[in-house]
Write a protein that holds these residues in place. Structure first.
Motif, mmCIF file in Angstrom:
data_model
loop_
_atom_site.group_PDB
_atom_site.id
_atom_site.type_symbol
_atom_site.label_atom_id
_atom_site.label_comp_id
_atom_site.label_asym_id
_atom_site.label_seq_id
_atom_site.Cartn_x
_atom_site.Cartn_y
_atom_site.Cartn_z
ATOM 1 N N ASN A 135 3.564 11.060 4.693
ATOM 2 C CA ASN A 135 2.889 10.159 4.228
ATOM 3 C C ASN A 135 3.046 8.785 3.959
ATOM 4 O O ASN A 135 2.280 8.313 2.447
ATOM 5 C CB ASN A 135 3.606 11.090 2.732
ATOM 6 N N GLU A 136 3.843 7.980 5.116
ATOM 7 C CA GLU A 136 3.189 7.075 5.364
ATOM 8 C C GLU A 136 2.230 6.634 5.926
ATOM 9 O O GLU A 136 1.681 5.084 5.631
ATOM 10 C CB GLU A 136 4.668 6.430 5.697
ATOM 11 N N LEU A 137 1.712 7.591 6.326
ATOM 12 C CA LEU A 137 0.229 6.536 7.140
ATOM 13 C C LEU A 137 -1.149 7.138 6.278
ATOM 14 O O LEU A 137 -1.417 8.088 5.708
ATOM 15 C CB LEU A 137 0.124 7.728 8.235
ATOM 16 N N ASN A 138 -1.483 6.246 6.678
ATOM 17 C CA ASN A 138 -3.418 6.269 6.244
ATOM 18 C C ASN A 138 -3.910 7.377 7.037
ATOM 19 O O ASN A 138 -4.025 7.592 8.635
ATOM 20 C CB ASN A 138 -4.086 4.592 6.235
ATOM 21 N N GLU A 139 -5.741 7.574 7.013
ATOM 22 C CA GLU A 139 -6.468 8.692 6.741
ATOM 23 C C GLU A 139 -6.357 8.440 8.459
ATOM 24 O O GLU A 139 -6.513 9.200 10.084
ATOM 25 C CB GLU A 139 -7.301 8.972 6.632
ATOM 26 N N ASN A 140 -7.322 7.185 8.921
ATOM 27 C CA ASN A 140 -7.199 7.213 10.397
ATOM 28 C C ASN A 140 -6.146 6.790 11.585
ATOM 29 O O ASN A 140 -6.095 7.887 12.477
ATOM 30 C CB ASN A 140 -7.605 5.443 10.653
ATOM 31 N N GLN A 141 -4.633 6.385 11.094
ATOM 32 C CA GLN A 141 -3.805 6.793 11.794
ATOM 33 C C GLN A 141 -3.138 8.025 12.633
ATOM 34 O O GLN A 141 -3.221 8.507 13.547
ATOM 35 C CB GLN A 141 -2.496 6.271 11.270
ATOM 36 N N ILE A 166 -2.303 2.686 17.085
ATOM 37 C CA ILE A 166 -2.783 2.953 15.671
ATOM 38 C C ILE A 166 -2.689 1.854 14.494
ATOM 39 O O ILE A 166 -2.973 2.299 13.362
ATOM 40 C CB ILE A 166 -2.215 4.681 15.164
ATOM 41 N N SER A 167 -2.640 0.892 14.982
ATOM 42 C CA SER A 167 -2.117 -0.166 14.448
ATOM 43 C C SER A 167 -1.699 -0.491 13.169
ATOM 44 O O SER A 167 -1.170 -1.004 12.055
ATOM 45 C CB SER A 167 -4.061 -0.409 13.525
ATOM 46 N N LEU A 168 -0.060 0.475 13.629
ATOM 47 C CA LEU A 168 1.219 0.482 12.554
ATOM 48 C C LEU A 168 1.689 -1.269 11.714
ATOM 49 O O LEU A 168 1.724 -1.637 12.753
ATOM 50 C CB LEU A 168 2.128 1.287 13.082
ATOM 51 N N THR A 169 1.107 -0.633 10.895
ATOM 52 C CA THR A 169 2.037 -2.455 9.363
ATOM 53 C C THR A 169 3.423 -2.571 10.349
ATOM 54 O O THR A 169 3.972 -0.903 10.096
ATOM 55 C CB THR A 169 1.767 -2.664 8.519
ATOM 56 N N ASP A 170 4.675 -3.614 10.242
ATOM 57 C CA ASP A 170 5.451 -3.492 10.234
ATOM 58 C C ASP A 170 6.273 -2.960 9.021
ATOM 59 O O ASP A 170 7.330 -2.590 9.215
ATOM 60 C CB ASP A 170 6.107 -5.061 9.782
ATOM 61 N N GLN A 171 5.627 -2.630 7.638
ATOM 62 C CA GLN A 171 6.522 -1.857 6.613
ATOM 63 C C GLN A 171 6.266 -0.869 6.727
ATOM 64 O O GLN A 171 7.120 -0.333 6.910
ATOM 65 C CB GLN A 171 5.332 -2.699 6.041
ATOM 66 N N GLN A 172 4.555 -0.811 7.330
ATOM 67 C CA GLN A 172 4.927 1.724 8.081
ATOM 68 C C GLN A 172 6.355 1.296 8.345
ATOM 69 O O GLN A 172 6.824 2.955 8.378
ATOM 70 C CB GLN A 172 3.496 1.654 8.231
ATOM 71 N N ALA A 173 6.293 0.535 9.462
ATOM 72 C CA ALA A 173 7.737 1.147 10.778
ATOM 73 C C ALA A 173 8.934 0.975 9.983
ATOM 74 O O ALA A 173 9.789 1.743 10.467
ATOM 75 C CB ALA A 173 7.114 -0.440 11.316
ATOM 76 N N ASN A 175 3.121 4.762 19.992
ATOM 77 C CA ASN A 175 1.590 4.542 19.848
ATOM 78 C C ASN A 175 1.611 3.392 18.680
ATOM 79 O O ASN A 175 -0.035 3.545 17.980
ATOM 80 C CB ASN A 175 0.613 6.013 19.710
ATOM 81 N N ARG A 176 2.082 2.722 18.267
ATOM 82 C CA ARG A 176 2.534 2.769 16.500
ATOM 83 C C ARG A 176 1.432 1.131 17.120
ATOM 84 O O ARG A 176 0.115 0.733 15.847
ATOM 85 C CB ARG A 176 3.593 1.169 16.847
ATOM 86 N N GLU A 177 1.296 0.720 18.446
ATOM 87 C CA GLU A 177 -0.180 -0.839 18.743
ATOM 88 C C GLU A 177 -1.248 -0.050 18.369
ATOM 89 O O GLU A 177 -2.424 -0.216 18.270
ATOM 90 C CB GLU A 177 -0.367 -1.586 20.191
#
Length: 218
Positions: free
Chosen positions: A115-121, A39-46, A35-37
């Motif tokens: 812990n690598e995710l933000n609240e919205n994600q 939740i708008s997961l960044t490349d750095q987070q990934a 679901n990376r797209e």
């Protein structure tokens, strides 16, 4: 002795693993990547999540192999005509120790990933979890010996179409949509059927899987 064998049996069948109290708040790496797209997961987070997952994957697999071997040894002890209670108890300690270590590894991994995710994600990932139904059933190993355990059935956008739910009463199945009105304490058992087994049971409507809930007679 009956109690000891019951505990061992529950451990072997992995019932304890079904009681995952962290399931609603933590997310495996594969769910996040799927679901990376969304939740708008960044490349750095990934990249960070992939690294966390890869570091723990090897140790986790090794522990699962160790647990399988320990459970096999325990089953062999229990299958003997005369069960050596001391040997069973020692092997149970080995099994429980591995299970405990496995749970710790799993929890540490999932917490680090979250812990690598933000609240919205996190909120978006919770939406993908869909339905969580907890019921109770009895696994018996003697005349009257039984132990309740939880069963969790999930369905959501990331996991395909939702299954249909049925209530079983006097051998007759009745489809129900409002499962939230059912008190888990009133459930005797739950059965999950998929594919051909589900279609054979209720017809084409069961193509996405079905969950049969049998209520206690009283």
């Amino acid at each position: 002795m009956k109690k000891l064998i019951l505990i061992a049996f529950l451990s072997i069948t992995g019932i304890a693993q079904a009681q995952d109290i962290f399931q609603g708040d933590l997310f495996p790496a594969d769910l996040i990547m799927k679901n990376r797209e969304k939740i708008s997961l960044t490349d750095q987070q990934a990249d960070k999540i992939k690294k966390i997952h890869s570091v723990n994957a090897g140790e986790f697999s090794t522990l699962k192999w160790d647990l399988a071997a320990a459970n096999s040894k325990l089953k062999a002890l229990l299958s003997e005509t005369k069960v050596n209670q001391d040997a069973v108890q020692k092997q149970m300690d080995v099994v429980l120790a591995i299970e405990n270590n496995l749970k710790k590894k799993q929890l540490t991994n999932l917490v680090a990933i979250k812990n690598e995710l933000n609240e919205n994600q996190v909120d978006l990932l919770k939406e993908t979890k869909g339905i969580r139904v907890t019921g109770y059933a009895s696994q018996k190993t003697g005349d009257n010996a039984s132990s309740p355990f939880a069963i969790t059935v999930k369905s959501g956008e990331s996991e395909g179409p939702k299954p249909n739910f049925y209530l079983s009463e006097k051998g007759k199945l009745t489809r129900t949509k409002d499962i939230n009105t059912i008190n888990p304490k009133d459930i005797e058992k739950m059965e999950v059927l998929k594919g051909k087994a589900a279609i054979d049971k209720v017809g084409e409507v069961g193509k996405n899987g079905i969950v049969i809930i049998t209520l206690k007679k009283n």
